[in-house]
Every structure is written in C-alpha cells, then in structure tokens.
Scaffold this motif. Structure first.
Motif, PDB file in Angstrom:
ATOM      1  N   ARG A 240      82.763  10.215  43.888  1.00 16.18           N
ATOM      2  CA  ARG A 240      82.987  11.647  43.686  1.00 16.18           C
ATOM      3  C   ARG A 240      83.441  12.293  44.992  1.00 16.18           C
ATOM      4  O   ARG A 240      82.836  12.104  46.049  1.00 16.18           O
ATOM      5  CB  ARG A 240      81.696  12.312  43.206  1.00 16.18           C
ATOM      6  CG  ARG A 240      81.736  13.834  43.117  1.00 16.18           C
ATOM      7  CD  ARG A 240      82.439  14.322  41.876  1.00 16.18           C
ATOM      8  NE  ARG A 240      81.732  13.888  40.676  1.00 16.18           N
ATOM      9  CZ  ARG A 240      80.678  14.532  40.149  1.00 16.18           C
ATOM     10  NH1 ARG A 240      80.201  15.620  40.716  1.00 16.18           N
ATOM     11  NH2 ARG A 240      80.096  14.076  39.051  1.00 16.18           N
ATOM     12  N   LEU A 241      84.521  13.065  44.922  1.00 19.23           N
ATOM     13  CA  LEU A 241      84.966  13.887  46.047  1.00 19.23           C
ATOM     14  C   LEU A 241      84.801  15.342  45.653  1.00 19.23           C
ATOM     15  O   LEU A 241      85.267  15.766  44.584  1.00 19.23           O
ATOM     16  CB  LEU A 241      86.435  13.614  46.381  1.00 19.23           C
ATOM     17  CG  LEU A 241      87.094  14.583  47.384  1.00 19.23           C
ATOM     18  CD1 LEU A 241      86.562  14.349  48.789  1.00 19.23           C
ATOM     19  CD2 LEU A 241      88.609  14.446  47.365  1.00 19.23           C
ATOM     20  N   THR A 242      84.135  16.096  46.502  1.00 21.07           N
ATOM     21  CA  THR A 242      83.998  17.535  46.302  1.00 21.07           C
ATOM     22  C   THR A 242      84.726  18.240  47.439  1.00 21.07           C
ATOM     23  O   THR A 242      84.504  17.949  48.612  1.00 21.07           O
ATOM     24  CB  THR A 242      82.528  17.970  46.278  1.00 21.07           C
ATOM     25  OG1 THR A 242      81.820  17.219  45.279  1.00 21.07           O
ATOM     26  CG2 THR A 242      82.399  19.450  45.967  1.00 21.07           C
TER      27      THR A 242
ATOM     28  N   LEU B 273      86.297  19.180  41.987  1.00 19.00           N
ATOM     29  CA  LEU B 273      85.678  17.857  41.937  1.00 19.00           C
ATOM     30  C   LEU B 273      86.716  16.825  41.495  1.00 19.00           C
ATOM     31  O   LEU B 273      87.503  17.080  40.570  1.00 19.00           O
ATOM     32  CB  LEU B 273      84.506  17.840  40.964  1.00 19.00           C
ATOM     33  CG  LEU B 273      83.156  18.394  41.432  1.00 19.00           C
ATOM     34  CD1 LEU B 273      83.242  19.867  41.827  1.00 19.00           C
ATOM     35  CD2 LEU B 273      82.096  18.222  40.341  1.00 19.00           C
ATOM     36  N   PHE B 274      86.696  15.653  42.171  1.00 18.43           N
ATOM     37  CA  PHE B 274      87.617  14.569  41.845  1.00 18.43           C
ATOM     38  C   PHE B 274      86.839  13.286  41.601  1.00 18.43           C
ATOM     39  O   PHE B 274      85.812  13.024  42.250  1.00 18.43           O
ATOM     40  CB  PHE B 274      88.593  14.309  42.990  1.00 18.43           C
ATOM     41  CG  PHE B 274      89.581  15.404  43.243  1.00 18.43           C
ATOM     42  CD1 PHE B 274      90.807  15.403  42.606  1.00 18.43           C
ATOM     43  CD2 PHE B 274      89.284  16.432  44.131  1.00 18.43           C
ATOM     44  CE1 PHE B 274      91.739  16.404  42.850  1.00 18.43           C
ATOM     45  CE2 PHE B 274      90.205  17.433  44.382  1.00 18.43           C
ATOM     46  CZ  PHE B 274      91.429  17.429  43.739  1.00 18.43           C
ATOM     47  N   ASP B 275      87.372  12.467  40.712  1.00 19.65           N
ATOM     48  CA  ASP B 275      86.926  11.086  40.552  1.00 19.65           C
ATOM     49  C   ASP B 275      87.810  10.241  41.467  1.00 19.65           C
ATOM     50  O   ASP B 275      89.036  10.204  41.314  1.00 19.65           O
ATOM     51  CB  ASP B 275      87.081  10.646  39.100  1.00 19.65           C
ATOM     52  CG  ASP B 275      86.658   9.195  38.860  1.00 19.65           C
ATOM     53  OD1 ASP B 275      86.520   8.431  39.848  1.00 19.65           O
ATOM     54  OD2 ASP B 275      86.495   8.809  37.691  1.00 19.65           O
TER      55      ASP B 275
ATOM     56  N   ALA C 205      87.031  18.724  37.627  1.00 19.33           N
ATOM     57  CA  ALA C 205      86.657  20.103  37.318  1.00 19.33           C
ATOM     58  C   ALA C 205      86.958  20.986  38.509  1.00 19.33           C
ATOM     59  O   ALA C 205      87.118  20.514  39.642  1.00 19.33           O
ATOM     60  CB  ALA C 205      85.171  20.194  36.957  1.00 19.33           C
ATOM     61  N   SER C 206      87.015  22.290  38.245  1.00 15.47           N
ATOM     62  CA  SER C 206      87.191  23.275  39.302  1.00 15.47           C
ATOM     63  C   SER C 206      86.446  24.532  38.896  1.00 15.47           C
ATOM     64  O   SER C 206      86.455  24.910  37.715  1.00 15.47           O
ATOM     65  CB  SER C 206      88.675  23.575  39.520  1.00 15.47           C
ATOM     66  OG  SER C 206      88.846  24.505  40.565  1.00 15.47           O
ATOM     67  N   PHE C 207      85.770  25.169  39.835  1.00 14.83           N
ATOM     68  CA  PHE C 207      85.038  26.381  39.496  1.00 14.83           C
ATOM     69  C   PHE C 207      85.025  27.337  40.679  1.00 14.83           C
ATOM     70  O   PHE C 207      85.268  26.959  41.835  1.00 14.83           O
ATOM     71  CB  PHE C 207      83.612  26.064  39.033  1.00 14.83           C
ATOM     72  CG  PHE C 207      82.718  25.472  40.090  1.00 14.83           C
ATOM     73  CD1 PHE C 207      81.886  26.277  40.872  1.00 14.83           C
ATOM     74  CD2 PHE C 207      82.698  24.097  40.302  1.00 14.83           C
ATOM     75  CE1 PHE C 207      81.065  25.721  41.830  1.00 14.83           C
ATOM     76  CE2 PHE C 207      81.871  23.536  41.260  1.00 14.83           C
ATOM     77  CZ  PHE C 207      81.049  24.349  42.028  1.00 14.83           C
ATOM     78  N   ASP C 208      84.749  28.603  40.377  1.00 18.30           N
ATOM     79  CA  ASP C 208      84.707  29.671  41.368  1.00 18.30           C
ATOM     80  C   ASP C 208      83.274  29.824  41.864  1.00 18.30           C
ATOM     81  O   ASP C 208      82.368  30.131  41.086  1.00 18.30           O
ATOM     82  CB  ASP C 208      85.205  30.974  40.741  1.00 18.30           C
ATOM     83  CG  ASP C 208      85.276  32.127  41.740  1.00 18.30           C
ATOM     84  OD1 ASP C 208      84.905  31.918  42.921  1.00 18.30           O
ATOM     85  OD2 ASP C 208      85.692  33.227  41.339  1.00 18.30           O
ATOM     86  N   GLY C 209      83.082  29.595  43.155  1.00 17.97           N
ATOM     87  CA  GLY C 209      81.739  29.720  43.723  1.00 17.97           C
ATOM     88  C   GLY C 209      81.355  31.125  44.109  1.00 17.97           C
ATOM     89  O   GLY C 209      80.249  31.356  44.601  1.00 17.97           O
ATOM     90  N   GLY C 210      82.257  32.095  43.937  1.00 15.41           N
ATOM     91  CA  GLY C 210      81.957  33.481  44.280  1.00 15.41           C
ATOM     92  C   GLY C 210      82.405  33.820  45.688  1.00 15.41           C
ATOM     93  O   GLY C 210      83.055  33.033  46.380  1.00 15.41           O
TER      94      GLY C 210
ATOM     95  N   PRO D 148      80.441  17.073  35.459  1.00 16.30           N
ATOM     96  CA  PRO D 148      81.635  17.884  35.693  1.00 16.30           C
ATOM     97  C   PRO D 148      82.105  18.658  34.467  1.00 16.30           C
ATOM     98  O   PRO D 148      82.839  19.642  34.614  1.00 16.30           O
ATOM     99  CB  PRO D 148      82.691  16.858  36.131  1.00 16.30           C
ATOM    100  CG  PRO D 148      81.913  15.673  36.596  1.00 16.30           C
ATOM    101  CD  PRO D 148      80.673  15.652  35.761  1.00 16.30           C
ATOM    102  N   THR D 149      81.711  18.214  33.279  1.00 16.10           N
ATOM    103  CA  THR D 149      82.133  18.913  32.065  1.00 16.10           C
ATOM    104  C   THR D 149      81.236  20.106  31.757  1.00 16.10           C
ATOM    105  O   THR D 149      81.539  20.893  30.860  1.00 16.10           O
ATOM    106  CB  THR D 149      82.122  17.962  30.856  1.00 16.10           C
ATOM    107  OG1 THR D 149      80.772  17.535  30.593  1.00 16.10           O
ATOM    108  CG2 THR D 149      82.999  16.745  31.118  1.00 16.10           C
TER     109      THR D 149
END
Length: 659
Positions: A185-187, A201-203, A214-219, A247-248
C-alpha cells in the motif's frame, strides 16, 4: 546589504545587514574564480534512519549522525550539496535518493552511496524527465523502483535507478507532499489550491504499475501521517483520524476541532500513539481506540526545543528523534510511549533560516530567523561553538554587527539585542531595547543605528555607551528601511519603499537626538543594499542596477556610474567591497566588478547560485560568505587544491544531556 568594512564615526566594526526583498532564483554553480568551499544549515525537511546512522536533510545538504546506545548521536559530517532545497529522501539498494527543488523549477533527483555510512558520497543525478519544468515534492522506494511525485514535471514517475531515462508516468499531473509505503500500500497526500488535504491510496503489489485504490478529502489540514490503516491529519480543521484499512469504505473515525489553533510542524503515528509537534511542545495522543482518541500528555520543554519540524523514529525502537525548526535535535525515550522522556538535545549545523553572517577572527557569527544567534568555526561551519536563542522564543534575528566583544542584533520581534560574545561557547545577552520591527543595524562608537520597514519604516538612533542599558535617542520616519551603513561621518540608509520615499538617504547624526537628512538619491528607485569607499557609494537597486553614487556633496548625491544587469529585473540582497573589487548579488547570482576607474563598474565575472541571496560578507582572506535563508550558509573562496565534498570533525562537545 552587508558590508564588511572598517568605517564609521569612531571605532571600526564588522557589519552585515539583511533586507527582505524579492530576488530572482539562481542557477547552479559552475567553475569560477570562487568555488563553494563550505555549505551547511537550512530548512529541515526529511530524515531517515539506516542502521546506526540518521541522515537529516537541511537546506541543500544532508548531515550524518551516528546513533548511540544512549544520549545524543555524534556528528559525522555534512554531504556535498545538491542543486536545490531537499524535499524528499528515501533509501534503496544501499543508496540514498534525494529529490530537490529550486526557484526556477529546475529540480531533480540525486543519489548518494552509503558504502561508507558515515560519509554519504554524491554519485550524480537521475535524468527522469525531459520537461523543462521539474519540481519534485517527494520520493519513495517501492520494491526495486522509485516513485517520484513531480506534478510540474509530468506526474507520478516510476523510476528504475538503473535506467532512469526510461521512467514512466503512472499518474499525470500528480502532486504529493509526502508518500509512505506500507507493504503493498502506498499512501500519498498533498494540499490543494484551496488548502484542503487530498489523500490518495495505491496498490503497489506490482511496483511497475501502481493502481489507484481510493482518494479522499482530509479537510483543511497542514500535516498528515499514516500507519497500519489509519490516516491522521492536523490543521485548521483540528485533528481528524480516518480508517483507511478498507479502501472501498474509508470513514472518518475521529474529529476534535479544539486542536484547530495548533499549527503542526510534524505529525507521526507509531502503533497506538499519535505525536504532533507545535510551538508549545510535543503533543501525545492515545489512539488505541481511534473513535475515542484522547490527549495523553504534552511534553513542554522550552519552546526553542519543541517547535518540531521533523520527526523520525525507528519502528520497534523505544527511541524517537525530533529535529526542530530552531536548529536542535531531540532524543526521546519511548519506553512508555504515552509519556515520552526527553533524554538529550544537540545543535544542528548553523540553523534553519540564516539571515546574516559576519566572520571575525576565525569565528562565523550567524543571525538566524528561527534559531537566534549561532557561532561556528569559520574553517568548519558544521562545528557549532555556541548559540543564543532570541528573546521570548521568537528568535527573529535579521541582522548583526560585531564590534569588539559585543554583537549587536536587529531582532524583528523585539528590537535591539546586545550580546557579549567574547566567549564563543557561551554568548550572553547583556542588553536590549524594544524597537518596532528592526531589520538592519550598524554601530559606530557609542551609537547604534537601525532601520525598519514593517508597518512604515523608521530610522533609529540608540546610545549604546552602556551596553547593559541602551537608550533610544531618536526615531525618524522613512519609507521602508532595507540597509544602514555608517560611512565618512554620515549614516547612509537604503530605502526600499515605493515612490518618492525610496532611494539612498544621507543623514547627519552629529546631533543624534535630532538627525538631519542632508540628501536623498532617487535615480534608481528602491535600494536594497549598500557599500561605500571614499566618496563613492555602491547601491544595489530594485531594477537590477548597481549604481555608483558620489556623495562628496551630501546634499546633492549624483550618479557617476551604473551597471545594468541585462538578464535581471530585480536587485539582490547584498554588496561587499575589497579594494577595487565589488561583489554584488544581482538577480541571477553574484557579480564581481572592477571599480578602480570610479565610473561605470566593469563586470569581471558572473557566478550563478542555486539560492536566493539574503546577505553577503567577506572575511580577512577574501572569501565570500552568503546567508541564503532556508538554503543555509555558503562560504565561497578561491579554488582549493583538495576537496572531498564532505565536512567532518570531532564535534562531540555539541551534545548536551537534558536533565
């Protein structure tokens, strides 16, 4: 802006001045009559531990530290500099890989051998991109490959160090301030244009072809950290913890908005403990149950030790190492992770943001915006001799002048500070006077002269006959003070203001309680730095000019010469003289001039640099010293018969034990 001259109304001084102005980015050094002899200090960014050694990036160099079973590590040396400020650091195949950026977007990726772990050896740069713009932000090792985040240069690069020219772009226009690999996992995360923290996040189970999960907004966050399926971020939105194990289905486990007033300089997760360093200390949180995370303690050592910029620890080890913006290393015992114990502290080379330097009798005096006054051996600047932190922990020293056993400092945060530096190992503040935002200082006899530019400029005259009780004699409004220089019975002020207020001001201070402006030269607009000899003043102007001004009639200063830099639209931050030679920082680097004729300066040589110049000085041997802010400190001198690109020495005396 800095002059190393004997001048004045009475006694001789050694002087340097800082001015906060814009100057063009510069390009790497080439073979010249002056070469970079030493380089150290600068902003702290990344650190890695390899075996018994810790490698800390600082500005454009790496410092190597030999870790000990107890106490502070011992200093091994400073590496050869890369051509920009280090932004990322990783280890692969027994080598260090360092990414760096500079102000003209010509960054790169360098490699260092660790065959001798105490002396990392520069092996060269990896040509991973043909783009004319390269601005790498971070680098990580994945299997036998390197991942390099360079959004300007193309995106997320996958690089085989054995064949860098065939690097591939896995994700176009990808930016990442940090990347962490955990197993497959790469973050990666980076702040976007509106201040939000974007996390991806990458495999990487197949390193050559990373797959985005996946990708998300941390604020609205400033710093982040990841460990074992948890991502934590701290910033204006407070403290947030996310569960990223699936990740899902990424969920926010915790949010505490009360942390919003903290400005984190480092965040790390180690097991069930979260650490983040801010100005008031090291905050330690128990996140064993993320949904009910709670602060366990705050390690409130002196502010100068706990404004942590970089945190590094070896997993599974009970020891943690912090590197601070104030130029210190800290070792913590983590036997009880929720109650870390500060074991020892040591000084890092020179400081994190050098603003001015003077060299006197083999000692380099360095004013640093973050770490106060630093004293080092001029022959080996990595060897710290002593330090004095700024008042109130602000440390905002912008300029200095050395007169005999005293060093006079312009402290932007508090005023004039006077330090007894007769014992370099134990500099001692003996006097101070509150003044509003001074950024340059010069001294002659019993008088100190300072200027300021913040919130409207002022010219200050201070009686320093009794250094323990300096007294303000007068304050005169000017435009925006940039430099101040005592010369030929007058005080010369460089004014970087706008419009009619800018230029060279000439003051008569024979009545120090009521100084009189005799003349005002305005032919080149804003002036940033001054040097003088006889009736001639050499002024670095905002438009890239070096003007020669005759002040033999102070009321009517007149230009008698000019050099106009054909490739610069911006002035520099320093000018120094040595005989009939003038060295000035103009736009794209240093310019060396012959001024024997007294008219237009004759350009002898141009020396490009990879840093913005914040101040210049000369030593007794003709060497040029440059305070380059976050890029650290340079020493340029005539070519040496030998050099190994690595500074080392016995500096065991640097380390101190904190009770």
């Amino acid at each position: 802006m800095r002059s190393l001259l004997s001048h004045g109304l009475g006694s001789s001084v050694v002087k340097f001045a800082f001015v906060a102005v814009f100057c063009l980015p510069l390009t790497p050094l080439s073979a010249q009559s002056l070469e970079t002899r030493q380089q150290a200090g600068g902003v702290l960014d990344r650190a890695v531990v390899v075996g018994e050694y810790l490698y800390q990036s600082q500005g454009m160099t790496l410092s190597a530290w030999h870790l000990q079973a107890s106490g502070a590590p011992t200093f091994a040396g400073i590496s050869e500099a890369v051509p920009g400020t280090v932004t990322g650091l990783t280890v692969l195949g027994g080598e260090l890989f360092v990414c760096w950026r500079n102000q003209d977007l010509a960054g790169g990726l360098s490699r260092f051998s660790l065959t001798d772990p105490a002396r990392p050896s520069y092996l060269g740069d990896l040509a991973y991109s043909e783009s004319s713009f390269r601005d790498p932000q971070s680098v990580a090792a994945v299997g036998s490959l390197l991942y390099l985040a360079d959004g300007e240069g193309g995106g997320l690069f996958v690089i085989d160090p054995a064949d860098p020219e065939n690097a591939t772009v896995a994700v176009a226009f990808f930016f990442a301030d940090e990347m962490v690999v955990e197993g497959a996992r790469l973050t990666a995360w980076a702040r976007n244009l509106i201040g939000g923290l974007q996390v991806t996040l990458f495999d990487v189970s197949t390193p050559s072809t990373p797959m985005q999960l996946a990708s998300f907004d941390g604020g609205q966050m400033l710093r982040g950290a990841v460990d074992d399926g948890r991502f934590a971020a701290v910033g204006p939105d407070g403290l947030k913890i996310f569960d990223t194990s699936d990740p899902t289905d990424i969920t926010q486990s915790f949010h505490d908005a009360s942390v919003a007033n903290s400005v984190p300089l480092s965040v790390q997760i180690n097991g069930s403990v979260l650490f983040f360093g801010v100005a008031d200390g090291l905050h330690v949180w128990d996140i064993s149950t993320p949904a009910s995370a709670v602060e366990a303690t705050v390690v409130s050592a002196p502010t100068s030790r706990t404004m942590g910029a970089v945190f590094q620890q070896t997993k599974g080890s009970p020891t943690a190492y912090f590197m601070t913006e104030t130029g210190r290393g800290l070792r913590f015992d983590l036997s009880s992770p929720l109650a870390p114990v500060l074991e020892s502290a040591w000084d890092l080379p020179v400081g994190a943001d050098s603003t001015a330097v003077a060299v006197v009798d083999g000692v380099a005096y360095v004013a640093d915006f973050y770490s106060g006054l630093r004293l080092a051996s001029a022959s080996s600047v990595g060897q710290s001799l002593g330090r004095l932190d700024g008042s109130g922990g602000l440390n905002a020293f912008e300029d200095l002048t050395v007169v005999g056993k005293h060093t006079f400092l312009a402290d932007w945060g508090s005023g004039l500070v006077i330090v007894d530096t007769s014992n370099a190992a134990a500099p001692n503040q003996v006097g101070a006077l509150p003044l509003a935002f001074p950024n340059a200082v010069d001294v002659s006899g019993d008088l100190a002269f300072l200027v300021s530019s913040t919130n409207g400029g002022n010219f200050y005259v201070v009686d320093v006959q009794d250094v323990s009780h300096p007294m303000s004699l007068s304050t005169t409004a000017i435009g925006q003070g940039a430099d101040v220089l005592v010369h030929g019975g007058f005080v010369l002020v460089a004014d970087q203001g706008f419009g009619a207020g800018a230029g060279l001001r000439i003051f008569d201070v024979s009545a120090p309680s009521s100084p009189t402006q005799l003349g005002h030269y305005t032919d080149c607009g804003a002036i940033f730095a001054l040097a003088a000899q006889g009736n001639l003043v050499y002024a670095v102007c905002s438009d890239g000019f070096l003007d020669v001004v005759d002040i033999s009639t102070p009321a009517s200063p007149v230009r008698v010469g000019r050099f106009e830099d054909p490739v610069s639209f911006s002035g520099g931050r320093g000018v120094v003289m040595s005989g009939d030679r003038v060295t000035a920082a103009l736009g794209t680097g240093l310019r060396i001039f012959d001024v024997a004729g007294g008219g237009d300066p004759v350009l002898l040589e141009s020396i490009p640099l990879p840093s913005w110049v914040r101040s210049l000085s000369r030593d007794d041997l003709g060497g040029v010293w440059i305070a380059a802010g976050l890029d650290g400190l340079y020493h340029l001198a005539e070519p040496s018969l030998f050099t190994d690109g690595f500074e080392s020495g016995d500096v065991s005396a640097w380390s101190v034990t904190v009770p």
